[in-house]
Design an enzyme around this catalytic site. Structure first.
Site, mmCIF file in Angstrom:
data_model
loop_
_atom_site.group_PDB
_atom_site.id
_atom_site.type_symbol
_atom_site.label_atom_id
_atom_site.label_comp_id
_atom_site.label_asym_id
_atom_site.label_seq_id
_atom_site.Cartn_x
_atom_site.Cartn_y
_atom_site.Cartn_z
ATOM 1 N N TYR A 172 -5.783 5.137 -7.179
ATOM 2 C CA TYR A 172 -5.991 5.069 -5.728
ATOM 3 C C TYR A 172 -7.393 4.526 -5.483
ATOM 4 O O TYR A 172 -8.374 5.258 -5.556
ATOM 5 C CB TYR A 172 -5.830 6.454 -5.116
ATOM 6 C CG TYR A 172 -6.105 6.504 -3.626
ATOM 7 C CD1 TYR A 172 -5.303 5.819 -2.729
ATOM 8 C CD2 TYR A 172 -7.159 7.265 -3.119
ATOM 9 C CE1 TYR A 172 -5.543 5.874 -1.365
ATOM 10 C CE2 TYR A 172 -7.404 7.330 -1.752
ATOM 11 C CZ TYR A 172 -6.588 6.626 -0.887
ATOM 12 O OH TYR A 172 -6.829 6.679 0.465
ATOM 13 N N TYR A 213 0.854 -1.203 0.000
ATOM 14 C CA TYR A 213 0.000 0.000 0.000
ATOM 15 C C TYR A 213 0.882 1.242 0.000
ATOM 16 O O TYR A 213 1.724 1.444 0.884
ATOM 17 C CB TYR A 213 -0.890 -0.026 1.233
ATOM 18 C CG TYR A 213 -2.094 0.856 1.158
ATOM 19 C CD1 TYR A 213 -3.331 0.352 0.757
ATOM 20 C CD2 TYR A 213 -2.033 2.195 1.521
ATOM 21 C CE1 TYR A 213 -4.456 1.153 0.715
ATOM 22 C CE2 TYR A 213 -3.158 3.007 1.479
ATOM 23 C CZ TYR A 213 -4.373 2.481 1.078
ATOM 24 O OH TYR A 213 -5.490 3.284 1.043
#
Length: 381
Positions: free
Chosen positions: A334, A290
């Site tokens: 995202y 991430y």
């Protein structure tokens, strides 16, 4: 134990854009239908759904929009991007416990054209959850970048590093995004010089240390390994799944720990994943970490034991571990980490754009700085 009992059998996404022109519900329904098509399943096969507490499209509403009927399991996971891998964990637990047979995990938002998480705190009702923010807001810590900058500054100070060390993550992500047609930054790689020339957002973070904002949706289909083997695509077997929150954990502002140059919550996840699977860093063929902010990628590599404390930047520069081969959230989109899980599935299937030859095991992580989660996915057999 869920090890080897469930698999990701389908993945689907919308286009990743900056202005979708559609509702978040429409994005969610499109992604769900695409994931079912990928698995070779229909809406009537689904009896479970999992999403994030932040999602504006309820499970029953998405089910109705996608043509799904009765549900025997539905769940939501808290803490923003930290929920990504935990949605798959919840789905796998439901399948393993016999609560559902086919569970769809999804996330959809207009995060660029609608609510922009990067805008930070604009208004908030008093709550226990929000109280921690009150210690930093009066001093100008109003946005995610400013919250992460505190930890990033301490990281640099502790290990005697300069901000340029973060650039290795940005360059790696954008290199992969440049060859990924689905990525927003397709065809647009960057150099370390580009990173160093980008403007400051919250020192020591520059613009190219911060992920983009995206409109879009991503969905995943989870079912038993046995059923997945009968479907359209090779299963991505869930080897291990874990959630983690550390001591003195807050959402993005855990400044009162003994040290803030690491990510203890990801350490909790790492110990569970390695312990339950019997695997270690040397067994991972590709990592999808991430990357809402570059410093936290370095800290994750260190928490998982790929390198020592303070060595994350040099490790990324060495390019010994294929990292964020879709371009990550800095380069592709995202989507609160859900697109990263999809990339891990493609890698173990052998169908990724930037395919790692022989990739059989993939590590995926969810949002950092908050209670988080992680997965180990593997090729069947």
């Amino acid at each position: 134990m869920i090890a080897g009992t469930a698999a990701v059998a389908g993945i689907g996404a919308t286009a990743f854009t900056k202005d979708s022109g559609r509702s978040e519900l429409a994005l969610a329904a499109e992604a769900v239908r695409a994931a079912l098509d990928d698995a070779g399943l229909g809406p009537r096969d689904v009896d479970g759904m999992v999403t994030f507490t932040m999602d504006t499209s309820p499970e029953i509403t998405v089910a109705q929009a996608a043509g799904i009927g009765e549900l025997t399991f539905f769940s939501r996971v808290h803490y923003g991007g930290g929920a990504a891998c935990a949605t798959v964990q919840q789905a796998a637990l439901a399948v393993a416990a016999g609560l559902a047979e086919v569970v769809v995990c999804y996330r959809a938002f207009n995060e660029r054209s609608g609510r922009r998480f990067g805008a930070g705190v604009q208004s908030r009702e008093p709550s226990a959850e929000g109280a921690a923010l009150g210690w930093g807001l009066p001093y100008g810590l109003l946005t995610p970048a400013s919250w992460v900058a505190m930890a990033a500054r301490r990281y640099l100070h502790t290990y005697g590093l300069e901000p340029g060390v973060f650039g290795h993550v940005a360059v790696t992500d954008r290199r992969h995004a440049a060859t990924n047609p689905a990525a927003y930054f397709h065809g647009r790689p960057i150099t370390l010089a580009d990173h160093a020339a980008s403007r400051w957002i919250a020192e020591p973070l520059r613009l190219l240390d911060c992920c983009q904002e995206t409109d879009g949706g991503q969905a995943l289909v989870v079912t038993s390994v046995e059923r997945a083997r009968t479907l359209a695509r090779p299963p991505a077997v869930i080897i291990a799944a874990a959630q983690g929150a550390g001591r003195a954990q807050e959402q993005m502002t855990s400044y009162y720990r003994d040290g803030i140059e690491g990510l203890p919550e990801m350490g909790v996840v790492a110990r569970q994943l390695w312990g339950s699977s019997g695997l270690g860093p040397a067994d991972v063929d590709v990592a999808v970490l991430y990357d809402h902010f570059t410093p936290y990628v370095l800290m994750q590599l260190e928490e998982f034991g790929f390198c020592g404390p303070g060595e994350g930047g040099a490790f990324v520069e060495s390019d010994v571990l294929p990292l964020n081969t879709h371009g990550g959230q800095l380069g592709e989109a995202y989507l609160h980490g859900m697109n990263g899980i999809a990339e891990a599935v493609r890698q173990v299937r052998g169908t990724a754009v930037n395919q790692v030859p022989g990739a059989a095991r993939a590590l995926v992580t969810a949002g950092t700085g908050v209670p988080t989660s992680g997965l180990l996915l593997g090729a069947d057999g």
